[in-house]
Design a protein around this motif. Structure first.
Motif, PDB file in Angstrom:
ATOM      1  N   UNK A   8      -7.918 176.238  48.629  1.00  0.00           N
ATOM      2  CA  UNK A   8      -8.606 175.066  49.158  1.00  0.00           C
ATOM      3  C   UNK A   8      -9.402 175.457  50.383  1.00  0.00           C
ATOM      4  N   UNK A   9     -10.499 174.749  50.592  1.00  0.00           N
ATOM      5  CA  UNK A   9     -11.323 174.983  51.770  1.00  0.00           C
ATOM      6  C   UNK A   9     -10.700 174.371  53.011  1.00  0.00           C
ATOM      7  N   UNK A  19     -13.505 174.793  46.819  1.00  0.00           N
ATOM      8  CA  UNK A  19     -12.169 175.196  46.405  1.00  0.00           C
ATOM      9  C   UNK A  19     -12.243 175.797  45.025  1.00  0.00           C
ATOM     10  N   UNK A  20     -11.176 176.351  44.579  1.00  0.00           N
ATOM     11  CA  UNK A  20     -11.161 176.951  43.269  1.00  0.00           C
ATOM     12  C   UNK A  20      -9.751 177.217  42.812  1.00  0.00           C
ATOM     13  N   UNK A  21      -9.626 177.575  41.549  1.00  0.00           N
ATOM     14  CA  UNK A  21      -8.338 177.907  40.965  1.00  0.00           C
ATOM     15  C   UNK A  21      -8.409 179.344  40.485  1.00  0.00           C
ATOM     16  N   UNK A  28      -9.037 187.997  39.292  1.00  0.00           N
ATOM     17  CA  UNK A  28      -9.096 186.715  39.995  1.00  0.00           C
ATOM     18  C   UNK A  28      -8.716 186.859  41.461  1.00  0.00           C
ATOM     19  N   UNK A  29      -7.800 187.767  41.769  1.00  0.00           N
ATOM     20  CA  UNK A  29      -7.440 188.013  43.168  1.00  0.00           C
ATOM     21  C   UNK A  29      -8.671 188.503  43.938  1.00  0.00           C
ATOM     22  N   UNK A  83       0.681 178.300  45.549  1.00  0.00           N
ATOM     23  CA  UNK A  83       0.863 178.668  44.152  1.00  0.00           C
ATOM     24  C   UNK A  83       1.422 177.480  43.408  1.00  0.00           C
ATOM     25  N   UNK A  84       1.198 177.455  42.132  1.00  0.00           N
ATOM     26  CA  UNK A  84       1.762 176.360  41.327  1.00  0.00           C
ATOM     27  C   UNK A  84       0.840 175.865  40.284  1.00  0.00           C
TER      28      UNK A  84
END
Length: 84
Positions: A8-9, A19-21, A28-29, A83-84
């Protein structure tokens, strides 16, 4: 298998500031780290640094990022990465 994560920003909201997932896999890291560069004075706040988020906290620390552990009871917006 990688676990999904959310970045999240500022302010802890994925709306407005951005933001992003991201998964916690290598590609992705790297994408998450590149995305976060827009906030040069960032501190990573992770929930559960001694538990479920330990692996991501260790990776971020090894890469020179500042990381703090936040508790689930913190108000929304306290955590920048969960995380989640």
């Amino acid at each position: 298998m990688t676990s999904p994560s959310r970045l999240d920003g500022p302010g802890g909201s994925s709306t407005g500031a951005g933001g992003g997932r991201f998964d916690t896999g290598r590609d992705d890291y790297a994408a998450m780290k590149e995305y976060a560069k827009r906030w040069p004075h960032r501190i990573r706040a992770l929930e559960g640094c001694q538990g479920i988020s330990r692996h991501i906290a260790n990776r971020l620390l090894a890469d020179g990022e500042q990381v703090v552990d936040v508790h689930r009871s913190c108000p929304p917006g306290a955590g920048m990465f969960a995380t989640g």
